[in-house]
Design an enzyme around this catalytic site. Structure first.
Site, PDB file in Angstrom:
ATOM      1  N   SER A 139      43.875 -65.537  -1.931  1.00 53.41           N
ATOM      2  CA  SER A 139      44.349 -65.101  -2.643  1.00 53.41           C
ATOM      3  C   SER A 139      45.731 -65.858  -2.957  1.00 53.41           C
ATOM      4  CB  SER A 139      44.743 -64.305  -4.473  1.00 53.41           C
ATOM      5  OG  SER A 139      45.054 -63.338  -5.843  1.00 53.41           O
ATOM      6  N   TYR A 152      46.217 -54.752  -3.107  1.00 56.54           N
ATOM      7  CA  TYR A 152      45.468 -56.622  -3.814  1.00 56.54           C
ATOM      8  C   TYR A 152      46.268 -57.447  -2.395  1.00 56.54           C
ATOM      9  CZ  TYR A 152      42.891 -60.218  -5.536  1.00 56.54           C
ATOM     10  OH  TYR A 152      42.787 -61.440  -6.581  1.00 56.54           O
TER      11      TYR A 152
HETATM   12  P1  NAI Z   1      34.766 -60.443 -11.567  1.00 59.90           P
HETATM   13  O1  NAI Z   1      35.468 -59.106 -11.287  1.00 59.90           O
HETATM   14  O2  NAI Z   1      34.587 -62.097 -12.599  1.00 59.90           O
HETATM   15  O3  NAI Z   1      33.915 -61.331 -10.173  1.00 59.90           O
HETATM   16  C1  NAI Z   1      34.077 -60.333  -9.106  1.00 59.90           C
HETATM   17  C2  NAI Z   1      31.668 -60.114  -8.881  1.00 59.90           C
HETATM   18  O4  NAI Z   1      32.257 -59.320  -7.354  1.00 59.90           O
HETATM   19  C3  NAI Z   1      31.955 -59.375 -10.190  1.00 59.90           C
HETATM   20  O5  NAI Z   1      30.190 -59.534 -10.415  1.00 59.90           O
HETATM   21  C4  NAI Z   1      30.991 -57.593  -9.171  1.00 59.90           C
HETATM   22  O6  NAI Z   1      31.075 -56.693  -9.317  1.00 59.90           O
HETATM   23  C5  NAI Z   1      30.719 -58.026  -7.649  1.00 59.90           C
HETATM   24  N1  NAI Z   1      32.141 -56.858  -6.787  1.00 59.90           N
HETATM   25  C6  NAI Z   1      32.838 -56.251  -7.034  1.00 59.90           C
HETATM   26  N2  NAI Z   1      33.041 -55.130  -6.208  1.00 59.90           N
HETATM   27  C7  NAI Z   1      32.044 -55.317  -5.102  1.00 59.90           C
HETATM   28  C8  NAI Z   1      31.868 -55.198  -3.819  1.00 59.90           C
HETATM   29  N3  NAI Z   1      31.839 -53.614  -3.093  1.00 59.90           N
HETATM   30  N4  NAI Z   1      29.911 -55.488  -4.041  1.00 59.90           N
HETATM   31  C9  NAI Z   1      29.302 -56.626  -4.327  1.00 59.90           C
HETATM   32  N5  NAI Z   1      30.253 -57.013  -5.500  1.00 59.90           N
HETATM   33  C10 NAI Z   1      30.830 -56.847  -6.126  1.00 59.90           C
HETATM   34  O7  NAI Z   1      36.240 -61.584 -10.510  1.00 59.90           O
HETATM   35  P2  NAI Z   1      36.880 -63.006  -9.990  1.00 59.90           P
HETATM   36  O8  NAI Z   1      37.821 -63.356 -10.635  1.00 59.90           O
HETATM   37  O9  NAI Z   1      35.248 -63.765  -9.666  1.00 59.90           O
HETATM   38  O10 NAI Z   1      36.473 -62.977  -8.187  1.00 59.90           O
HETATM   39  C11 NAI Z   1      36.624 -63.326  -7.660  1.00 59.90           C
HETATM   40  C12 NAI Z   1      37.491 -63.121  -6.030  1.00 59.90           C
HETATM   41  O11 NAI Z   1      38.525 -64.151  -6.204  1.00 59.90           O
HETATM   42  C13 NAI Z   1      37.290 -62.161  -5.686  1.00 59.90           C
HETATM   43  O12 NAI Z   1      38.278 -62.148  -4.710  1.00 59.90           O
HETATM   44  C14 NAI Z   1      39.077 -62.022  -6.211  1.00 59.90           C
HETATM   45  O13 NAI Z   1      39.697 -61.449  -5.510  1.00 59.90           O
HETATM   46  C15 NAI Z   1      39.094 -63.521  -6.016  1.00 59.90           C
HETATM   47  N6  NAI Z   1      40.956 -64.310  -6.795  1.00 59.90           N
HETATM   48  C16 NAI Z   1      40.098 -63.449  -7.697  1.00 59.90           C
HETATM   49  C17 NAI Z   1      41.496 -64.530  -9.384  1.00 59.90           C
HETATM   50  C18 NAI Z   1      41.778 -64.617 -10.745  1.00 59.90           C
HETATM   51  O14 NAI Z   1      42.749 -64.678 -11.218  1.00 59.90           O
HETATM   52  N7  NAI Z   1      40.644 -64.448 -11.262  1.00 59.90           N
HETATM   53  C19 NAI Z   1      42.850 -65.163  -8.566  1.00 59.90           C
HETATM   54  C20 NAI Z   1      42.580 -65.615  -7.409  1.00 59.90           C
HETATM   55  C21 NAI Z   1      41.857 -64.964  -6.412  1.00 59.90           C
END
Ligand code: NAI
Length: 252
Positions: A139, A152
């Site tokens: 991120s 985070y």
């Molecule tokens: P999201 O919350 O929409 O999706 C994350 C997915 O990961 C969900 O389906 C959730 O069930 C799954 N997950 C969570 N914990 C888990 C575990 N212990 N084992 C298996 N699956 C698990 O989030 P998003 O935005 O798609 O985030 C994806 C990645 O991108 C993350 O690493 C986040 O930190 C990173 N990120 C997101 C940003 C944003 O603005 N949305 C910005 C920068 C990085």
């Protein structure tokens, strides 16, 4: 010519947001895709939407080594190889100042975002085909501080270390490892962060974040997926051990 023809890709956090969009783009580009997520209902719905052709799924918590071994085994059982690993699952944790940050929440965020990424590298990379590519989702919070998001920010800095070690240790098998560093992306995660920062007016919180971005909008998940696709494909065959910012100019 599709960019991931004949490749097998494994995506964690595949049931929502960036992971789901990337799985969809990988499929369109000719890959067979294993989708991993802890949320069974959302994962089933995602597979339903993407179609059963060239997909498989495994319900697993990335922070548990037995479940990591299970998703590796199930990928190999389903497709016989792993060429691309999108090590992406993550959680944000609620916002607290450092002085008040709950210890249990700190442990939880680091368990998923650091240990989950570590275990993924530890168990997937040795099973990958020579010449494979692994991409870890960090991120902009992996490159700068952010008030309130201490666990985070810590976790997203830590995965750069994992990436660098993995890029060195697996280079003899021509496996490349890189991190991507998105700014705010239109997913459930940002909606939760907005609600946490400003429960009474999430629109105001969103405008506050947008004001920090020179392009003045969040990314769409598909825009992050396009960068991940580049790093997964052979077009990036000489790129390893590095950090890729995708943030609408936020870090400028
Ligand atoms: P999201 O919350 O929409 O999706 C994350 C997915 O990961 C969900 O389906 C959730 O069930 C799954 N997950 C969570 N914990 C888990 C575990 N212990 N084992 C298996 N699956 C698990 O989030 P998003 O935005 O798609 O985030 C994806 C990645 O991108 C993350 O690493 C986040 O930190 C990173 N990120 C997101 C940003 C944003 O603005 N949305 C910005 C920068 C990085």
């Amino acid at each position: 010519m599709k960019r991931l023809n004949d490749k097998v890709a494994l995506v964690t956090g595949a049931a929502a947001g960036i992971g789901r969009e990337t799985a969809a783009i990988f499929l369109r580009e000719g890959a067979r895709v294993m989708l991993v997520d802890v949320n069974e209902e959302a994962l089933r719905a995602t597979v339903e939407e993407l179609g059963k052709l060239n997909t498989a799924y495994c319900v697993a918590d990335v922070s548990d080594s037995d479940q990591v071994k299970k998703y590796v085994k199930e990928t190999l059982d389903a497709f016989g190889r792993i060429d691309v690993f999108f090590n992406n699952a993550g959680i944000e944790g609620n916002s607290y100042p450092m002085a008040e940050y709950p210890e249990a929440l700190f442990d939880k965020v680091l368990a998923v975002n650091v240990k989950g990424v570590w275990l993924g590298c530890q168990h997937v990379l040795p099973a990958m085909s020579e010449g494979g590519s692994a991409i870890i989702t960090s991120s902009v919070a992996g490159l700068k501080g952010m008030q309130g998001l201490g666990a985070y920010v810590t976790s997203k800095h830590a995965v750069i270390g994992i990436m660098r070690v993995a890029a060195l240790e697996f280079a003899d098998r021509k496996i490349r490892v890189n991190t991507v560093h998105p700014g705010p992306v239109n997913t459930g995660m940002m909606e939760r962060i907005e609600a946490d920062v400003s429960p009474e007016d999430t629109r105001k919180a969103k405008q506050g974040f947008e004001a920090m971005i020179p392009l003045n909008r969040y990314a769409e998940a598909g825009e992050i997926a396009d960068l991940v696709l580049f790093l997964a494909s052979d077009e990036s065959r000489y790129i390893s051990g590095n950090t890729y910012v995708i943030d609408g100019g936020m870090m400028a």
